[in-house]
Write a protein that holds these residues in place. Structure first.
Motif, mmCIF file in Angstrom:
data_model
loop_
_atom_site.group_PDB
_atom_site.id
_atom_site.type_symbol
_atom_site.label_atom_id
_atom_site.label_comp_id
_atom_site.label_asym_id
_atom_site.label_seq_id
_atom_site.Cartn_x
_atom_site.Cartn_y
_atom_site.Cartn_z
ATOM 1 N N GLY A 466 57.915 39.773 55.108
ATOM 2 C CA GLY A 466 58.087 38.430 54.569
ATOM 3 C C GLY A 466 56.843 37.830 53.966
ATOM 4 O O GLY A 466 56.817 36.623 53.682
ATOM 5 N N HIS A 467 55.810 38.623 53.754
ATOM 6 C CA HIS A 467 54.534 38.100 53.266
ATOM 7 C C HIS A 467 54.351 38.413 51.781
ATOM 8 O O HIS A 467 54.849 39.418 51.276
ATOM 9 N N VAL A 468 53.611 37.521 51.102
ATOM 10 C CA VAL A 468 53.380 37.701 49.669
ATOM 11 C C VAL A 468 52.558 38.962 49.425
ATOM 12 O O VAL A 468 51.719 39.354 50.237
ATOM 13 N N ALA A 469 52.817 39.592 48.287
ATOM 14 C CA ALA A 469 52.115 40.825 47.927
ATOM 15 C C ALA A 469 50.652 40.528 47.613
ATOM 16 O O ALA A 469 50.315 39.438 47.148
ATOM 17 N N PRO A 470 49.762 41.489 47.841
ATOM 18 C CA PRO A 470 48.349 41.275 47.519
ATOM 19 C C PRO A 470 48.109 41.373 46.023
ATOM 20 O O PRO A 470 48.954 41.853 45.264
ATOM 21 N N ALA A 471 46.952 40.908 45.605
ATOM 22 C CA ALA A 471 46.516 41.077 44.213
ATOM 23 C C ALA A 471 45.503 42.205 44.166
ATOM 24 O O ALA A 471 44.623 42.298 45.033
ATOM 25 N N VAL A 472 45.623 43.059 43.155
ATOM 26 C CA VAL A 472 44.730 44.209 43.011
ATOM 27 C C VAL A 472 44.014 44.098 41.675
ATOM 28 O O VAL A 472 44.651 44.038 40.616
ATOM 29 N N ALA A 473 42.691 44.034 41.745
ATOM 30 C CA ALA A 473 41.872 43.998 40.530
ATOM 31 C C ALA A 473 41.175 45.341 40.386
ATOM 32 O O ALA A 473 40.463 45.787 41.294
ATOM 33 N N THR A 474 41.388 45.981 39.229
ATOM 34 C CA THR A 474 40.873 47.331 39.004
ATOM 35 C C THR A 474 39.963 47.327 37.785
ATOM 36 O O THR A 474 40.328 46.762 36.739
ATOM 37 N N PRO A 475 38.764 47.946 37.877
ATOM 38 C CA PRO A 475 37.890 48.022 36.699
ATOM 39 C C PRO A 475 38.478 48.962 35.656
ATOM 40 O O PRO A 475 38.846 50.101 35.958
ATOM 41 N N SER A 476 38.581 48.464 34.441
ATOM 42 C CA SER A 476 39.156 49.276 33.367
ATOM 43 C C SER A 476 38.111 50.186 32.753
ATOM 44 O O SER A 476 38.417 51.266 32.267
ATOM 45 N N LEU A 477 36.839 49.720 32.701
ATOM 46 C CA LEU A 477 35.739 50.542 32.200
ATOM 47 C C LEU A 477 34.771 50.772 33.349
ATOM 48 O O LEU A 477 35.133 50.632 34.514
ATOM 49 N N SER A 478 33.538 51.072 33.008
ATOM 50 C CA SER A 478 32.533 51.204 34.056
ATOM 51 C C SER A 478 32.350 49.863 34.733
ATOM 52 O O SER A 478 32.531 48.814 34.119
ATOM 53 N N ALA A 479 31.975 49.913 35.971
ATOM 54 C CA ALA A 479 31.853 48.687 36.752
ATOM 55 C C ALA A 479 30.552 47.962 36.484
ATOM 56 O O ALA A 479 30.170 47.090 37.237
ATOM 57 N N GLY A 480 29.865 48.321 35.429
ATOM 58 C CA GLY A 480 28.605 47.655 35.127
ATOM 59 C C GLY A 480 28.807 46.436 34.260
ATOM 60 O O GLY A 480 29.874 45.831 34.218
ATOM 61 N N VAL A 481 27.749 46.084 33.510
ATOM 62 C CA VAL A 481 27.809 44.915 32.644
ATOM 63 C C VAL A 481 28.832 45.147 31.531
ATOM 64 O O VAL A 481 28.871 46.211 30.914
ATOM 65 N N GLY A 482 29.644 44.166 31.261
ATOM 66 C CA GLY A 482 30.641 44.263 30.209
ATOM 67 C C GLY A 482 31.935 44.911 30.636
ATOM 68 O O GLY A 482 32.813 45.154 29.800
#
Length: 713
Positions: A466-482
């Protein structure tokens, strides 16, 4: 004779008219002796002379002009005096008695004047009879009008009292806040009622955490000025400032009112006092004295009367109950919040699967502290469980229930249940709590999201009750600047809330890239009045997509961007940044279901530990591996796999497809078996079994030497 009597009465009236004021003074002096209680009111005494002279003049008009007494209107001064008597609480019976006495005295005065004008006793008797008849007719007519004026004023004042009391109930006690309620009382009291209102509360009952009822006030109790308001906005010069403590002298009127608990109408004649009338009102609720409210009027205003005292009592009683409710609410909320925070994780647990940050925000509404919770639980095999839940309800019971469910989740996690199985067992716990507490079925309920992250496979396995689903944030490129980030809510079945029973829970599994953000939260973060959930979820996505900040910074950003301004529910927030285990720190070996494979497993273990620089653990680890592999070959079912994991600990895992779990037992002297797991338990810091859809894993953990542990950190 009738003409003679009329003429005589006319002459008598003409003789007395010029002396109406002197006659009134004489009449009042005699009346003062018979009814001294009427002269306790200064305004009453001041108006009585004018009113009596007006009555005498009107009665002289009646005698002189032969006016029908039933058509005579009472003098305006008489009606005003009746209204004043009503305002001052003078009983109508006293007022009517004064009328009868006054008219009897007036008749005596007229008869005395008649004896001076004639010695004809027949004329005097006839005149006396006519005079008494006219006097009683005039008294009856005047009394009717006076009673009507008195009752009209009483009705008006009663209506005003009811309106003020109703308005007070609407405006005082709008929030469960002690200071705000006291301020509302002071503001209301200075609107067309008092010139100055002060509110003092016993300092002892304002201490946080004091859950006991306030003790009876001492002779000179310490008070704290909570609120004060002047109708002329000059309260800056008052001797006690808001927030300061003070005491009243032991023999003062306020101290006596506090000690007795009885309201007082107090007037002062001191010429140096700005205020000449005061209402002293102990604030009492549920049999306890909380403090004292004072209503004061300046010398330029009419003094308080008994009706004002009754009205002020009603207002003060209402405020006292509201203040006591606020005090009790604050104490219960403080206790519940203390319990709630003590039951939540006190410090970050040691694990290397994820970096986490969390927040718990109690509700700011009068509903009280809720049952939201979160948890981070290290599991075997370098995995970690992330939990968020919400108990339905508010207050101490919700917080205590939350603690029981959190403990149950930790117990079930310790035996490495799958997320759906764990929620099934937790559902049974809630149903059992319902029965134990004799609650109606379904009244006790909760939601829970249980997720397991494995840094070796980077798989996240989760289930929801009965709990809301989590949010998932995924890096699309390298996890560096930009770097750009994509945010979504994984498609997953949402099971029923805990406590319904009989309905299944389902597990969802997906892979996460290293450095992904997994955000778990309770519905208080996104649900509020006046805002739809979709817009809140969009704001959450925008906040997560802003950049690869630390989990602590992400928590702050989420609360700033998503948290409702009119929040009425608790919020639990857990943000986890995933890690991936170095492939060089994991090794696995498939083994045939053959006792001869044990030697190969020992050799593989020795080589792996040498590569990791853990030679000093080789002896113990070889024994552990030997026993676990032998146990799997003898009692399990192939295929069999050995896996070694180097993380914060050294973990040995042996997998087979048999679901039967081994158990530790003490072998007897001549037993050939039963010593393997006992040996494993002695060599390892922890060991256990976990089940999966394919079979089971028996695992054992050892602490790393200090040098190796330091290099890994």
């Amino acid at each position: 004779m009738g003409i003679d009597v009329d003429a005589f009465l006319r002459r008598l009236a003409q003789e007395l008219r010029p002396r109406a004021e002197a006659s009134a003074d004489l009449l009042l002096r005699r009346l003062r002796v018979d009814m001294p209680e009427l002269w306790a009111h200064e305004e009453f005494a001041a108006l009585a002379l004018e009113e009596t002279a007006a009555h005498i003049t009107t009665f002289m008009d009646l005698l002189e002009q032969r006016i029908d007494a039933t058509e005579v209107e009472a003098p305006p001064e008489a009606l005003e005096l009746a209204r004043l008597a009503a305002r001052r609480g003078v009983p109508i019976s006293q007022l009517l008695r004064s009328y009868r006495l006054a008219h009897m005295i007036l008749i005596q005065l007229i008869q005395g004047e008649a004896a001076r004008l004639t010695d004809d006793w027949q004329l005097m008797n006839a005149a006396a009879m006519r005079l008494v008849e006219a006097a009683f007719a005039y008294i009856d007519r005047g009394s009717e009008q006076v009673v009507a004026a008195y009752q009209e004023e009483r009705d008006r004042r009663l209506q005003r009292r009811l309106l003020l009391a109703n308005e007070a109930s609407r405006r005082i006690g709008t929030a469960l806040d002690t200071a705000r309620t006291a301020e509302e009382l002071a503001v209301f009291g200075t609107e067309d009622f008092a010139d100055l209102v002060t509110v003092d509360l016993l300092d002892s009952l304002l201490h946080d955490g004091d859950t006991h009822p306030p003790a009876p006030p001492a002779r000179t109790p310490v008070l704290r000025r909570i609120a004060q308001r002047s109708a002329l906005d000059d309260d800056a010069d008052l001797p006690v400032a808001v927030g300061r403590t003070h005491t009243f002298p032991a023999e003062s009127e306020p101290a006596r009112a506090l000690a007795s608990g009885q309201p007082r109408l107090h007037g002062t004649t001191a010429p140096t006092s700005e205020h000449h009338s005061a209402l002293l009102l102990p604030l009492r609720a549920r049999g306890n004295t909380l403090g004292l409210a004072q209503f004061l009027r300046r010398r330029t205003a009419a003094p308080f009367d008994d009706d004002d005292l009754v009205l002020a009592q009603e207002i003060a009683a209402l405020a006292a109950v509201s203040i006591d409710n606020a005090r009790r609410y604050s104490q219960e909320r403080s206790t519940a919040l203390t319990l709630q925070r003590s039951l939540l994780p006190q410090r970050a647990v040691e694990q290397s699967a994820v970096d986490t940050a969390s927040r718990y925000l109690p509700s700011g509404s009068r509903a009280g502290v809720g049952g939201d919770w979160y948890d981070v639980i290290p599991l075997s095999g370098a995995r970690v469980a992330l939990v968020v839940g919400d108990v339905v309800g508010r207050g101490l019971h919700a917080a205590a229930t939350m603690g029981r469910l959190r403990t149950a989740v930790r117990a079930f996690a310790d035996i490495d249940l799958m997320p759906d199985e764990l929620l099934t067992h937790l559902d049974d716990v809630v149903i059992r709590l319902q029965r134990e507490e004799a609650r109606d079925y379904g009244e006790l309920s909760a939601t829970c999201l249980y997720a397991v992250y494995d840094p070796v496979s980077r798989l996240c396995t989760l289930a929801s009750a009965g709990h809301v689903a989590p949010a998932v944030a995924t890096p699309s490129l390298s996890a560096g600047v930009g770097a750009t980030w994509s945010v979504d809510f994984p498609e997953m079945p949402i099971g029923p809330p805990l406590g319904l029973g009989g309905l299944p829970f389902e597990t969802t599994q997906f892979e996460l890239a290293e450095g992904s953000l997994l955000t778990l939260y309770t519905d208080g973060l996104i649900q509020s009045r006046g805002r739809d959930v979709d817009s809140a979820r969009a704001a959450l996505c925008d906040a997560l997509a802003d950049g690869p900040d630390t989990p602590e910074e992400v928590c702050d950003r989420l609360l700033a961007a998503v948290l409702p301004s009119n929040r009425s529910d608790d919020v639990a927030l857990l943000v986890a940044r995933t890690r991936a285990l170095d492939p060089g720190h994991v090794t696995s070996l498939d083994l045939p279901s053959d006792p001869a494979a044990v030697a190969g497993a020992r050799a593989h273990t020795c080589e792996t530990l040498a590569a990791w620089g853990l030679e000093e653990l080789s002896f113990a680890t070889e024994l552990i591996v030997s026993e676990l592999v032998t146990n799997a070959i003898r009692y399990g079912k192939g295929p069999i796999q050995l896996r070694l994991i180097l993380q914060s600990t050294l973990t040995c895992e042996v997998f087979d497809t048999n679901s039967t779990s081994p158990h530790l037992r003490h072998a007897r002297t001549f037993d050939e078996g039963g010593r393997g797991l006992l040996l494993v338990a002695q060599l390892a810091e922890r060991w256990g079994t976990r089940h999966s859809r394919e079979g089971k894993v028996i695992w054992a953990e050892q602490a790393l030497p200090a040098e190796a542990d330091g290099m890994l950190r």
